[in-house]
Design a protein around this motif. Structure first.
Motif, PDB file in Angstrom:
ATOM      1  N   ILE A 298      -7.018  18.055 -16.323  1.00 53.06           N
ATOM      2  CA  ILE A 298      -7.718  18.930 -15.398  1.00 53.06           C
ATOM      3  C   ILE A 298      -7.191  18.664 -13.987  1.00 53.06           C
ATOM      4  O   ILE A 298      -7.141  17.515 -13.540  1.00 53.06           O
ATOM      5  N   ALA A 299      -6.790  19.721 -13.295  1.00 49.59           N
ATOM      6  CA  ALA A 299      -6.381  19.596 -11.896  1.00 49.59           C
ATOM      7  C   ALA A 299      -7.582  19.914 -11.021  1.00 49.59           C
ATOM      8  O   ALA A 299      -7.996  21.058 -10.915  1.00 49.59           O
ATOM      9  N   THR A 300      -8.188  18.893 -10.427  1.00 45.30           N
ATOM     10  CA  THR A 300      -9.332  19.109  -9.542  1.00 45.30           C
ATOM     11  C   THR A 300      -8.845  19.555  -8.177  1.00 45.30           C
ATOM     12  O   THR A 300      -7.660  19.470  -7.854  1.00 45.30           O
ATOM     13  N   GLY A 301      -9.753  20.041  -7.364  1.00 40.61           N
ATOM     14  CA  GLY A 301      -9.389  20.535  -6.044  1.00 40.61           C
ATOM     15  C   GLY A 301      -8.688  19.484  -5.216  1.00 40.61           C
ATOM     16  O   GLY A 301      -9.069  18.311  -5.235  1.00 40.61           O
ATOM     17  N   PRO A 302      -7.631  19.843  -4.464  1.00 40.97           N
ATOM     18  CA  PRO A 302      -6.877  18.858  -3.681  1.00 40.97           C
ATOM     19  C   PRO A 302      -7.735  18.250  -2.579  1.00 40.97           C
ATOM     20  O   PRO A 302      -8.550  18.936  -1.955  1.00 40.97           O
ATOM     21  N   ALA A 303      -7.563  16.964  -2.350  1.00 42.16           N
ATOM     22  CA  ALA A 303      -8.333  16.264  -1.315  1.00 42.16           C
ATOM     23  C   ALA A 303      -7.552  15.050  -0.836  1.00 42.16           C
ATOM     24  O   ALA A 303      -6.771  14.463  -1.578  1.00 42.16           O
ATOM     25  N   LEU A 304      -7.759  14.686   0.412  1.00 44.42           N
ATOM     26  CA  LEU A 304      -7.151  13.497   0.983  1.00 44.42           C
ATOM     27  C   LEU A 304      -8.102  12.312   0.850  1.00 44.42           C
ATOM     28  O   LEU A 304      -9.318  12.486   0.748  1.00 44.42           O
ATOM     29  N   ARG A 305      -7.558  11.127   0.849  1.00 43.38           N
ATOM     30  CA  ARG A 305      -8.391   9.920   0.904  1.00 43.38           C
ATOM     31  C   ARG A 305      -8.906   9.734   2.329  1.00 43.38           C
ATOM     32  O   ARG A 305      -8.223  10.072   3.296  1.00 43.38           O
ATOM     33  N   SER A 306     -10.083   9.206   2.468  1.00 39.40           N
ATOM     34  CA  SER A 306     -10.620   8.931   3.804  1.00 39.40           C
ATOM     35  C   SER A 306      -9.862   7.758   4.424  1.00 39.40           C
ATOM     36  O   SER A 306      -9.462   6.821   3.735  1.00 39.40           O
ATOM     37  N   LEU A 307      -9.658   7.831   5.732  1.00 39.77           N
ATOM     38  CA  LEU A 307      -8.901   6.805   6.447  1.00 39.77           C
ATOM     39  C   LEU A 307      -9.860   5.811   7.088  1.00 39.77           C
ATOM     40  O   LEU A 307     -10.686   6.190   7.921  1.00 39.77           O
ATOM     41  N   PRO A 308      -9.784   4.540   6.725  1.00 36.95           N
ATOM     42  CA  PRO A 308     -10.630   3.537   7.389  1.00 36.95           C
ATOM     43  C   PRO A 308     -10.315   3.463   8.880  1.00 36.95           C
ATOM     44  O   PRO A 308      -9.255   3.888   9.337  1.00 36.95           O
ATOM     45  N   SER A 309     -11.246   2.908   9.635  1.00 37.09           N
ATOM     46  CA  SER A 309     -11.043   2.762  11.079  1.00 37.09           C
ATOM     47  C   SER A 309      -9.873   1.816  11.357  1.00 37.09           C
ATOM     48  O   SER A 309      -9.754   0.761  10.735  1.00 37.09           O
ATOM     49  N   LEU A 310      -9.020   2.230  12.290  1.00 38.72           N
ATOM     50  CA  LEU A 310      -7.852   1.437  12.647  1.00 38.72           C
ATOM     51  C   LEU A 310      -8.081   0.729  13.977  1.00 38.72           C
ATOM     52  O   LEU A 310      -8.813   1.231  14.840  1.00 38.72           O
ATOM     53  N   VAL A 311      -7.437  -0.415  14.147  1.00 40.30           N
ATOM     54  CA  VAL A 311      -7.432  -1.114  15.434  1.00 40.30           C
ATOM     55  C   VAL A 311      -6.062  -0.905  16.074  1.00 40.30           C
ATOM     56  O   VAL A 311      -5.137  -0.370  15.454  1.00 40.30           O
ATOM     57  N   GLY A 312      -5.919  -1.335  17.311  1.00 40.23           N
ATOM     58  CA  GLY A 312      -4.708  -1.052  18.063  1.00 40.23           C
ATOM     59  C   GLY A 312      -3.430  -1.489  17.385  1.00 40.23           C
ATOM     60  O   GLY A 312      -2.458  -0.724  17.291  1.00 40.23           O
ATOM     61  N   ILE A 313      -3.396  -2.710  16.868  1.00 38.86           N
ATOM     62  CA  ILE A 313      -2.167  -3.209  16.261  1.00 38.86           C
ATOM     63  C   ILE A 313      -1.806  -2.423  15.006  1.00 38.86           C
ATOM     64  O   ILE A 313      -0.630  -2.270  14.672  1.00 38.86           O
ATOM     65  N   ASP A 314      -2.819  -1.889  14.306  1.00 40.31           N
ATOM     66  CA  ASP A 314      -2.547  -1.073  13.126  1.00 40.31           C
ATOM     67  C   ASP A 314      -1.712   0.144  13.504  1.00 40.31           C
ATOM     68  O   ASP A 314      -0.797   0.545  12.780  1.00 40.31           O
ATOM     69  N   ARG A 315      -2.045   0.737  14.622  1.00 36.39           N
ATOM     70  CA  ARG A 315      -1.340   1.951  15.041  1.00 36.39           C
ATOM     71  C   ARG A 315       0.114   1.641  15.401  1.00 36.39           C
ATOM     72  O   ARG A 315       1.024   2.406  15.035  1.00 36.39           O
ATOM     73  N   TYR A 316       0.353   0.566  16.104  1.00 42.62           N
ATOM     74  CA  TYR A 316       1.737   0.186  16.418  1.00 42.62           C
ATOM     75  C   TYR A 316       2.515  -0.105  15.133  1.00 42.62           C
ATOM     76  O   TYR A 316       3.699   0.247  15.004  1.00 42.62           O
ATOM     77  N   LEU A 317       1.854  -0.736  14.200  1.00 37.16           N
ATOM     78  CA  LEU A 317       2.492  -1.086  12.936  1.00 37.16           C
ATOM     79  C   LEU A 317       2.845   0.168  12.135  1.00 37.16           C
ATOM     80  O   LEU A 317       3.982   0.328  11.665  1.00 37.16           O
ATOM     81  N   LEU A 318       1.877   1.074  11.994  1.00 37.82           N
ATOM     82  CA  LEU A 318       2.117   2.304  11.234  1.00 37.82           C
ATOM     83  C   LEU A 318       3.153   3.183  11.924  1.00 37.82           C
ATOM     84  O   LEU A 318       3.980   3.831  11.265  1.00 37.82           O
ATOM     85  N   HIS A 319       3.128   3.213  13.244  1.00 39.13           N
ATOM     86  CA  HIS A 319       4.113   4.003  13.977  1.00 39.13           C
ATOM     87  C   HIS A 319       5.525   3.485  13.714  1.00 39.13           C
ATOM     88  O   HIS A 319       6.464   4.261  13.507  1.00 39.13           O
TER      89      HIS A 319
END
Length: 387
Positions: A298-319
């Protein structure tokens, strides 16, 4: 919203169905009831993921690349001063090296003997400061420049005569690291383009890396205006994903009830992201009418996972991860510095949250979180891809 994909048994063989049925029966003993949707068993999910990765690039992507290369070659032959390079940009989660290989195949009219790939897609060395020498070594192995008129090889080509030689650099983002002295290889490549006007260069790069390189090394001035892969729509994704050989054939007409355009919108038109969202929404349903009935996908409706809250260093790392597309832990630490171990600690946290994924020692952003990460970074004044 859900759509019935088909019987799980078809195309997978009896052993797969028997294993799946045993798994479902075990799940029901733990509280599942007949007809309830359940997550895909790991073996089936892994097989579908492997098959997705082996799919030929979507037709719209192949057409865009092929057309851009043909037009670039024609323009180069007619106006040599226009430049001998074409840059193709894609989302950092797209396997651009595979897309380029698919598009520049013999089926598209490009002869293998005329396509040179001096540098593999995963060439980044442990010590990024040694990359320039690696690039120089690779270029020394290129075919010698013809004697006499340097433009002689450009006559004819796809429209008749001798095919021009193409040099494919599948992943420009693999040639640099965002650290002091880490992008000298880009200058080496630029110099080689000038010294080899007899060759036409096709260069792949992710959009985040291109934005960085344009800021620090004037990439567009060096290599010309890039061409971006198109944003795929639902009509592009549906035939592409349903072409999976291991996917059971549809057995009911209501497969069209799945909202393919919603999938395309959530994925920002990126095939790799769309495939993961779609796969993440697949479920198994066993028929309630008897033990002999076959389970269905069964293909259920498309959905994204919720994003946990990020801290500053997380953003530099992901970038940093998105600029490089995929990167080792060692290189990530070199980009950001890790005197107090915070980068490694936050990397582990992002992995546990499913925001980052690994293949061996290589880190990548999860397709299920990409859109929300890009929005979060843009809202916090980081540059993000423009398309």
């Amino acid at each position: 919203m859900k759509a019935i994909i088909g019987s799980v048994t078809a195309g997978l063989g009896g052993s797969w169905w028997r294993s799946l049925r045993r798994w479902l029966q075990s799940s029901q003993k733990s509280g599942f009831s007949d007809g309830e949707l359940s997550d895909l068993p790991a073996p089936l999910r892994n097989r579908l993921q492997q098959d997705i990765e082996s799919l030929l690039a979507p037709e719209a992507s192949r057409t865009t690349i092929c057309t851009a290369v043909q037009e670039g070659l024609k323009r180069w032959r007619q106006q040599p001063q226009a430049g001998n390079a074409l840059v193709i940009l894609a989302n950092p989660l797209e396997p651009l090296d595979h897309l380029l290989s698919d598009a520049l195949s013999a089926d598209a009219g490009f002869r293998a003997s005329d396509l040179i790939t001096p540098l593999a897609a995963d060439q980044r060395r442990d010590d990024p400061l040694t990359m320039p020498e690696l690039v120089r070594e690779a270029f020394r192995a290129l075919p010698a420049m013809p004697s006499g008129d340097n433009n002689s090889d450009k006559d004819g080509g796809a429209e008749g005569g001798e095919q021009a030689r193409l040099v494919l650099i599948p992943a420009l983002d693999m040639l640099f690291l965002r650290c002091i002295g880490g992008w000298e290889s880009i200058e080496v490549l630029r110099s080689e383009l000038v010294q080899r006007p007899d060759l036409f260069w096709v260069i792949g790069c992710n959009r985040w890396a291109w934005s960085f390189l344009d800021a620090v090394a004037q990439a567009e001035a060096c290599f010309g205006a890039p061409v971006s892969l198109p944003r795929l729509g639902g009509d592009d994704l549906k035939p592409w994903l349903l072409s999976l050989e291991s996917l059971p054939p549809a057995v009911e007409a209501n497969t069209d009830s799945f909202d393919w355009q919603e999938l395309a919108d959530l994925a920002k038109g990126v095939s790799t992201i769309a495939a993961r969202i779609w796969l993440d929404g697949l479920r198994v349903e066993e028929q309630p009418n008897g033990a002999g009935d076959e389970p269905r996908l069964i293909a259920t409706g498309p959905a994204l996972r919720s994003l946990p809250s990020l801290v500053g260093i997380d953003r530099y790392l992901l970038h940093a991860v998105l600029i490089h597309g995929r990167i080792s832990r060692r290189h990530l630490i070199r980009c950001l510095g890790d005197a107090d171990g915070r980068v490694e600690a936050r990397t582990q946290w992002l992995l546990r949250q499913g925001i980052l994924e690994t293949r061996g020692d290589i880190l990548m952003v999860s397709p299920l979180h990409y859109g929300q990460i890009a929005s979060d970074l843009a809202n916090n004044n980081f540059f993000v891809e423009s398309a």
